[in-house]
Design an enzyme around this catalytic site. Structure first.
Site, mmCIF file in Angstrom:
data_model
loop_
_atom_site.group_PDB
_atom_site.id
_atom_site.type_symbol
_atom_site.label_atom_id
_atom_site.label_comp_id
_atom_site.label_asym_id
_atom_site.label_seq_id
_atom_site.Cartn_x
_atom_site.Cartn_y
_atom_site.Cartn_z
ATOM 1 C CB CYS A 14 -0.923 -0.004 1.218
ATOM 2 S SG CYS A 14 -0.067 0.276 2.790
ATOM 3 C CD GLU A 130 -3.275 1.908 12.294
ATOM 4 O OE1 GLU A 130 -4.442 2.332 12.324
ATOM 5 O OE2 GLU A 130 -2.826 1.204 11.364
#
Length: 282
Positions: A14, A130
């Site tokens: 990505c 994250e």
């Protein structure tokens, strides 16, 4: 036997992951010495080994004390707590930030809403770097849920965000719970658009395929979620890290006419291509 091999749209690296890898290589060349990343730069062992060959090494935050003034530390795409950046800078380390811009956006939203008195709710995996990082932007006070158990004692005033790689159905489920319980809600659907497109793509692919290989690190959150989606539609779905894990016996089944291939956001093209080439050889 002739087979149809279909590669899912948007499979592989990505934007945020590619950017982090490119930044790491750029800074290593710029400084001409070892550089360090807080945790593996991405959740893919093959890429981590490649980076080590290029003098880019993963360390844990606890190891930062052993670094010397002037050493270079790269913040990976998952991001970190706000306090971590300050602590590293105060140690005299050169800090380069490769946090994915989509994650940075969540961090800033969380900080602003927290300062405005909202209770932060994060939809995601509490152990994922994250999510740990995002929680640090509201003084580690967030309620974190993966949607598997019902939330209890939901505050009246909440701000809801999501881990970028969360499944849409989990986000919707949790949000519906919150709507029933809270009076003031600020909700930001922070699932990365690329994640959303990737998940929709593999859902369609797995409906069409007789057999699906999902390529990516076993410790990769987004790859695991892709595998879960595929498994629902195609029972013969398998999560592999690379061509070495390809079980050739699965391809001996004559009922398998169409093979689907997808890959997580941390899987480079060369690993995907090795798997496809091997399948076509057999």
């Amino acid at each position: 036997m002739e087979r149809n091999v279909i590669l899912a749209k948007n499979a592989g690296f990505c934007f945020g992951v590619k950017r982090a890898v490119d930044e790491a290589i750029k800074y290593q060349k710029e400084f001409g010495k070892k550089i360090y990343t807080l945790g593996p730069l991405i959740h893919n062992n093959d890429v981590v080994n490649y980076l080590e060959d290029n003098d880019i090494f993963a360390i844990e935050l606890s190891d930062a004390d052993s670094l010397k003034k002037g050493d270079v530390v790269l913040i990976r795409s998952h991001g970190v707590k706000e306090s971590v950046i300050k602590d590293l800078t105060d140690k005299g380390l050169i800090v380069k930030n490769a946090t994915c811009p989509y994650v940075t956006n969540i961090q800033l939203k969380v900080k602003k809403c927290y300062e405005q008195g909202y209770k932060i709710i994060i939809v995601g995996d509490e152990n994922h770097p994250e999510v740990i990082g995002i929680n640090g932007w509201c003084n580690d006070s967030a309620i974190i849920t993966n949607g598997k158990t019902e939330l209890e004692n939901i505050p009246a005033k909440v701000c809801v965000v999501s881990q970028t790689t969360e499944k849409k159905e989990t986000w919707n489920k949790v949000l519906n719970e919150i709507v029933r319980a809270s009076k003031e809600i600020v909700a930001f659907n922070t699932i990365c658009s690329a994640t959303d497109v990737r998940q929709k793509s593999v859902q369609e692919l797995s409906k069409e395929a007789d057999l699906v290989f999902v390529i990516g690190g076993k410790n990769s959150s987004n790859t695991t979620k892709l595998y879960e989606i595929c498994k629902k539609e195609c029972p013969k779905s398998y999560h592999i890290e690379n061509v070495k894990e390809l079980d050739e016996s699965l391809l001996e089944d004559e009922s398998v006419k169409t093979i689907g291939i997808t890959a997580g956001a941390s899987t480079p093209d060369w690993i995907i291509n090795e798997v496809i080439s091997k399948i076509k050889e057999l």
